[in-house]
Design an enzyme around this catalytic site. Sequence first.
Site, PDB file in Angstrom:
ATOM      1  N   CYS A   1      22.109   3.839  21.595  1.00  0.00           N
ATOM      2  CA  CYS A   1      21.103   3.432  22.569  1.00  0.00           C
ATOM      3  C   CYS A   1      21.255   2.014  23.087  1.00  0.00           C
ATOM      4  CB  CYS A   1      19.708   3.640  22.006  1.00  0.00           C
ATOM      5  SG  CYS A   1      19.264   2.532  20.639  1.00  0.00           S
TER       6      CYS A   1
ATOM      7  N   GLU B   1      27.524   8.314  21.302  1.00  0.00           N
ATOM      8  CA  GLU B   1      28.417   8.392  20.133  1.00  0.00           C
ATOM      9  C   GLU B   1      28.251   7.173  19.243  1.00  0.00           C
ATOM     10  OE1 GLU B   1      31.174   6.147  19.926  1.00  0.00           O
ATOM     11  OE2 GLU B   1      32.146   6.054  21.884  1.00  0.00           O
TER      12      GLU B   1
ATOM     13  N   ASP C   1      16.216   6.540  30.183  1.00  0.00           N
ATOM     14  CA  ASP C   1      16.774   6.516  28.829  1.00  0.00           C
ATOM     15  C   ASP C   1      18.024   7.387  28.787  1.00  0.00           C
ATOM     16  OD1 ASP C   1      17.320   6.429  26.150  1.00  0.00           O
ATOM     17  OD2 ASP C   1      15.273   6.840  25.486  1.00  0.00           O
TER      18      ASP C   1
ATOM     19  N   ARG D   1      36.451   3.326  28.486  1.00  0.00           N
ATOM     20  CA  ARG D   1      35.930   4.682  28.737  1.00  0.00           C
ATOM     21  C   ARG D   1      35.381   5.317  27.457  1.00  0.00           C
ATOM     22  NH1 ARG D   1      36.853   6.218  33.770  1.00  0.00           N
ATOM     23  NH2 ARG D   1      36.308   8.398  33.308  1.00  0.00           N
TER      24      ARG D   1
ATOM     25  N   HIS E   1      15.064   1.607  18.692  1.00  0.00           N
ATOM     26  CA  HIS E   1      15.597   2.237  19.899  1.00  0.00           C
ATOM     27  C   HIS E   1      15.331   1.331  21.092  1.00  0.00           C
ATOM     28  CE1 HIS E   1      16.828   5.366  22.640  1.00  0.00           C
ATOM     29  NE2 HIS E   1      15.642   5.402  23.219  1.00  0.00           N
TER      30      HIS E   1
END
Length: 301
Positions: free
Chosen positions: A70, A40, A122, A65, A107
């Site tokens: 990435c 997210e 990943d 939580r 990334h």
Amino acid sequence: MDFAATEAYLRRIDAARPASRDANALRSLHLSHLRSVPFENLSIHLGEEIVLAEQPLLDKLVGARRGGFCYELNGAFAALLRALGYEVELLSARVFGPDGPGIPYDHMALRVHTPAGPWLADVGFGRHSHYPLRLGERGDQPDPGGVFRIEETSEGDLDVLRDGDRQYRLEQRPRALADFEVGCWWNRTSPTSHFTQSLVCSRLTETGRVTLSGRTLVITEPEAEAEAEAEAEAEAGAVAEAGAAAGAGVGGEGGSGGARYERELEAAEVLPAYATHFGITLDREPIVRPVQRRVGPPAGS
């Protein structure tokens, strides 16, 4: 990460402490993470700072939580794996777009060493492989998320392909977490970054995937028979430390024949949807807002 923090992280992903640091345990942890911690970018649209350091990442993913993108997901997962005794290296990658690879440090992915060899882990690329990929394998690697292949480039990098399409170009030189600050800054502030242009919250489930993009809720569920076959083949191909090749299920996530449910939510339904499908509690709805151009990264980046 101390013992108590490690146990809290394992509870967060509903995983038991592995008995050994092998490839099978890595596979199980990888899948548990994908099913528990959503991909997210809500922080960008809630005005929250994203701090690439171990404790802030643990505070967000475990304490609050939440999920992340990435740098956060793979950064935290690397800390967990190291606490469990794995040797882990952070790798930089450039995500492929219509014009080729993107910016450096676009990334983050992980190289995880086991007695069976190195693996590409990943948990921060949205829809991707359910299980780690064998880094030394150059043939097809079937997975419930698709058929993956790793190809060497003439410059010594590695291209990761999914169903024949290039996903990202991976550098093999290990990096430090702080090296990703500029890439993280660009992705959360640039008007041309897709993270600043849209909202996404997505999590792998036992039967498919659930995604909330803005106010659009999408739930995909592959046919139960196909999913069961994929999982069975994945387990059958689970890697022994003797070095057997990794196998996983065939068929794509949410593939042909699967059910797809899509609905536009009313404003009053958005926060309950985050709580119900992702376990995320928010006090206000994230809204995509225009991004003002900045002249450069923060000092010290």
